[in-house]
Scaffold this active site. Structure first.
Site, PDB file in Angstrom:
ATOM      1  N   GLU A   1      -6.459  -8.223   0.367  1.00 30.08           N
ATOM      2  CA  GLU A   1      -6.872  -8.249   1.769  1.00 30.08           C
ATOM      3  C   GLU A   1      -8.289  -7.747   1.850  1.00 30.08           C
ATOM      4  O   GLU A   1      -8.685  -6.823   1.160  1.00 30.08           O
ATOM      5  CB  GLU A   1      -5.997  -7.322   2.630  1.00 30.08           C
ATOM      6  CG  GLU A   1      -4.558  -7.701   2.667  1.00 30.08           C
ATOM      7  CD  GLU A   1      -3.731  -6.674   3.441  1.00 30.08           C
ATOM      8  OE1 GLU A   1      -4.283  -6.033   4.350  1.00 30.08           O
ATOM      9  OE2 GLU A   1      -2.564  -6.529   3.102  1.00 30.08           O
TER      10      GLU A   1
ATOM     11  N   GLU B   1       0.821  -1.215   0.000  1.00 32.12           N
ATOM     12  CA  GLU B   1       0.000   0.000   0.000  1.00 32.12           C
ATOM     13  C   GLU B   1       0.858   1.270   0.000  1.00 32.12           C
ATOM     14  O   GLU B   1       0.652   2.181   0.797  1.00 32.12           O
ATOM     15  CB  GLU B   1      -0.935   0.002   1.219  1.00 32.12           C
ATOM     16  CG  GLU B   1      -1.782  -1.255   1.303  1.00 32.12           C
ATOM     17  CD  GLU B   1      -2.780  -1.217   2.453  1.00 32.12           C
ATOM     18  OE1 GLU B   1      -2.615  -0.382   3.349  1.00 32.12           O
ATOM     19  OE2 GLU B   1      -3.722  -2.009   2.427  1.00 32.12           O
TER      20      GLU B   1
END
Ligand SMILES: *[C@@H]1O[C@H](CO)[C@@H](O)[C@H](O)[C@H]1NC(C)=O
Ligand SMILES: *[C@@H]1O[C@H](CO)[C@@H](O)[C@H](O)[C@H]1NC(C)=O
Length: 451
Positions: free
Chosen positions: A268, A124
């Site tokens: 995720e 990320e």
């Protein structure tokens, strides 16, 4: 998670409605294996847990060869991870990337070795909260790693990806069909999706309905789950939950960037189980899963710190809810706890010591609305003392607290609030991870591969 699986199929239908073909099945479910913990479970036990539950894929956040080696011979597809703090080093100099590939990847590629399918460069890296720190280095690091994989002759089998947070795209109208990449990183994102396309590599995205709720208390809670409520209408498509709406926003962003045909992997997804008033097992069970934004960060995942399953899930997609198989052979420290001594009366000393214990260890269960928030002040202090004492492997000195801590053998847990005893960790397993004292380990979550 029956609702979750049902909704995933619903997603499939919606996407067909928007003209994109999607195929998903439960063989595509994988698990994230997080390692930011003071007490890692032995990799052998975690690998057995993957096998026992039939997971065929695993996503790692790091690539410590001592750990990855335990996946050899299992056939499990592995996504290796490169933490953000290594991006600069890898982007700076091709030689560094070459060394990385040699030491952390190709070393495992013998017959009966590790089935590595992806290298995830960064985690990320474009989160708004990083304020652009990794914007320049991510793609350069990806290119260097790809070049090194190609040079090693494994570039066709092992794809270079970067797991991105859903905040890399947005919709100015809240309608998925207006989806586009975030304006401050549009240029970089366009280059990244082109790189992925040129290499036949998937777009990996992490989607967290919980964060929508956490970041905005006006956000309709129902919309974060898969059981309906608060639909939004976008042209002829109706969205019943944030996952579907978010996913389609990405589809449109990719279309707008000129790469409509990229494979998408949801890296995720899920819900934390403590540390916040909406973070509990009932909600986690309702929604499939998250970076550093709040007290719930260490409560993501479908297994507890000791590898016990947290709630029933439907992994088959056929409506059969059952508990996952827990970790086998985990050993606990002795049944003893550190609590506030009955003779302690000095309020200042107590608040001093609780502050210190919580700074050093994990007191997130004491947050408003969390599982231990209802304890009276003395028990709260005990909770904090115990949390620190367990983190220090029940070291006698770690229960001193300037003379007001004492060790007991009667379990001080209440119905809702669990005082844990930590697990045993042998020296070899205690790998030194950068984040040291963070409490929860296995951020094991649905890792769903949509093709
Ligand atoms: C291999 O990965 C580990 C864990 O991320 C890292 O510490 C190490 O620097 C890497 N090796 C090389 C040669 O980059
Ligand atoms: C995407 O795939 C479809 C179907 O295979 C094809 O017709 C279309 O040309 C592709 N688009 C791009 C931009 O590659």
């Amino acid at each position: 998670m029956a609702q979750a699986m049902a909704a995933i199929w619903a997603t499939v239908l919606i996407l067909v409605a928007t003209g994109v073909e999607v195929v998903a099945d439960t063989n595509d479910l994988g698990m994230n294996w997080g390692m930011m913990t003071s007490h890692p479970i032995h990799p052998k036990i975690v690998v057995q847990l993957l096998k026992d539950n039939g997971f065929k894929k695993v996503k790692l956040f790091d690539s410590d060869p001592r750990m990855v080696g335990f996946l050899a011979g299992t056939g499990i597809e592995v996504m290796l991870g490169i933490p953000n703090d290594q991006l600069e080093f890898l982007s700076d100099d091709y030689g560094n990337a070459k060394d990385w590939v040699k030491e952390n990847c190709t070393v495992h590629l013998r017959k009966g070795g590790v089935n590595i399918k992806y290298v995830a460069v960064g985690n990320e890296p474009f989160l708004s909260s990083f304020k652009g720190r990794f914007t320049k280095t991510t793609l350069l690091a990806m290119k260097n790693i790809r070049k090194a994989l190609n040079e090693a002759g494994v570039g066709k089998k092992i794809k270079v990806v970067t797991p991105l947070n859903a905040d890399v795209y947005e919709s100015k109208s809240d309608k998925p069909s207006d989806g586009a990449f975030r304006s401050d990183i549009k240029g970089t994102m366009n280059q990244i999706v082109r790189f992925l396309k040129d290499n036949n590599a998937p777009f990996v995205v992490n989607i967290y309905p919980f964060l929508s709720l956490y970041l905005n208390s006006a956000f309709p809670a129902d919309f974060a789950f898969f059981d309906g409520g608060h639909p939004i209408q976008d042209k002829n498509v109706q969205y019943n939950n944030v996952f579907e709406a978010n996913f389609d926003t990405l589809i449109y962003a990719l279309k707008n960037a000129g790469t409509p045909n990229l494979t998408i992997i949801v890296g995720e997804i899920g819900w934390p189980t403590d540390g916040h008033s909406e973070a509990n097992k009932a909600n986690a069970k309702k929604t499939p899963r998250a970076s550093n934004r709040g007290n719930f960060e260490r409560h993501w995942g479908i297994f507890d710190f000791d590898g016990k399953p947290k709630f029933e899930m439907d992994m088959s997609g056929k409506g059969a809810h059952k508990l996952l198989v827990g970790a086998k052979g985990v050993k606990y420290l002795p049944k003893q706890w550190c609590v506030l001594a009955s003779y302690a009366t000095d309020q200042n000393l107590m608040s001093d010591q609780i502050g210190w214990a919580c700074y050093e260890s994990d007191c997130t269960a004491l947050q408003p609305g969390a599982s231990c928030s209802n304890l009276d002040p003395r028990r709260r202090t005990s909770y904090a003392f115990n949390s620190y004492y367990q983190m220090k492997d029940q070291d006698e000195d770690a229960c001193d607290f300037k003379g007001i801590g004492t060790v007991v053998t009667q379990n001080p847990s209440t119905n809702s609030c669990k005082f844990n005893t930590q697990i045993e960790v042998d020296g070899a397993t205690r790998l030194s991870f950068a984040y040291g004292a963070i409490a929860v380990l296995i951020s094991l979550v649905a890792f769903l591969n949509l093709l």
